[in-house]
Motif scaffolding. Structure first.
Motif, mmCIF file in Angstrom:
data_model
loop_
_atom_site.group_PDB
_atom_site.id
_atom_site.type_symbol
_atom_site.label_atom_id
_atom_site.label_comp_id
_atom_site.label_asym_id
_atom_site.label_seq_id
_atom_site.Cartn_x
_atom_site.Cartn_y
_atom_site.Cartn_z
ATOM 1 N N VAL A 58 -15.696 18.362 -30.795
ATOM 2 C CA VAL A 58 -16.102 18.644 -29.417
ATOM 3 C C VAL A 58 -14.857 18.659 -28.526
ATOM 4 O O VAL A 58 -14.677 19.557 -27.709
ATOM 5 C CB VAL A 58 -17.148 17.616 -28.916
ATOM 6 C CG1 VAL A 58 -17.347 17.723 -27.414
ATOM 7 C CG2 VAL A 58 -18.470 17.810 -29.646
ATOM 8 N N LEU A 59 -13.988 17.682 -28.693
ATOM 9 C CA LEU A 59 -12.737 17.643 -27.927
ATOM 10 C C LEU A 59 -11.839 18.810 -28.303
ATOM 11 O O LEU A 59 -11.287 19.493 -27.429
ATOM 12 C CB LEU A 59 -12.009 16.315 -28.163
ATOM 13 C CG LEU A 59 -10.648 16.170 -27.485
ATOM 14 C CD1 LEU A 59 -10.769 16.322 -25.978
ATOM 15 C CD2 LEU A 59 -10.024 14.832 -27.855
ATOM 16 N N ARG A 60 -11.700 19.064 -29.567
ATOM 17 C CA ARG A 60 -10.856 20.161 -30.042
ATOM 18 C C ARG A 60 -11.327 21.508 -29.471
ATOM 19 O O ARG A 60 -10.529 22.316 -28.999
ATOM 20 C CB ARG A 60 -10.862 20.194 -31.576
ATOM 21 C CG ARG A 60 -9.919 21.196 -32.170
ATOM 22 C CD ARG A 60 -9.874 21.090 -33.687
ATOM 23 N NE ARG A 60 -9.198 19.863 -34.046
ATOM 24 C CZ ARG A 60 -9.638 18.977 -34.941
ATOM 25 N NH1 ARG A 60 -10.773 19.188 -35.587
ATOM 26 N NH2 ARG A 60 -8.964 17.897 -35.216
ATOM 27 N N GLN A 61 -12.630 21.738 -29.480
ATOM 28 C CA GLN A 61 -13.174 22.987 -28.944
ATOM 29 C C GLN A 61 -12.888 23.119 -27.451
ATOM 30 O O GLN A 61 -12.553 24.188 -26.952
ATOM 31 C CB GLN A 61 -14.681 23.066 -29.191
ATOM 32 C CG GLN A 61 -15.278 24.394 -28.761
ATOM 33 C CD GLN A 61 -14.712 25.563 -29.543
ATOM 34 O OE1 GLN A 61 -14.666 25.525 -30.763
ATOM 35 N NE2 GLN A 61 -14.268 26.597 -28.862
ATOM 36 N N ASN A 62 -12.977 22.009 -26.734
ATOM 37 C CA ASN A 62 -12.681 22.040 -25.308
ATOM 38 C C ASN A 62 -11.230 22.411 -25.062
ATOM 39 O O ASN A 62 -10.929 23.197 -24.153
ATOM 40 C CB ASN A 62 -12.990 20.672 -24.683
ATOM 41 C CG ASN A 62 -12.719 20.656 -23.211
ATOM 42 O OD1 ASN A 62 -11.614 20.328 -22.786
ATOM 43 N ND2 ASN A 62 -13.721 21.019 -22.431
#
Length: 67
Positions: A58-62
């Motif tokens: 989720v963080l990586r995608q953001n």
């Protein structure tokens, strides 16, 4: 991190807080603690939604979305 996780469609309703546990200027390392409010037993919830890889992604995608 607070904005990332609180606005996540998958995790936003469970997210409670994020805080830095350790920070090093020397090698740009940050350890942080995320707090989620987990609902009563839902089949597969902990294995899938609360999976550390999923939370990291989720963080990586953001980050990718901001580029």
């Amino acid at each position: 991190l607070t904005d990332v996780y609180s606005s996540s469609p998958a995790l936003g309703r469970y997210f409670r807080s994020a805080q830095v546990v350790y920070f090093s200027n020397e090698n740009s390392t940050v350890f942080y603690q995320l707090e989620f409010s987990v609902p009563p037993s839902i089949e597969g919830f902990m294995e899938n939604t609360m999976n550390p890889d999923f939370i990291r992604n989720v963080l990586r995608q953001n980050i990718y979305d901001e580029d």
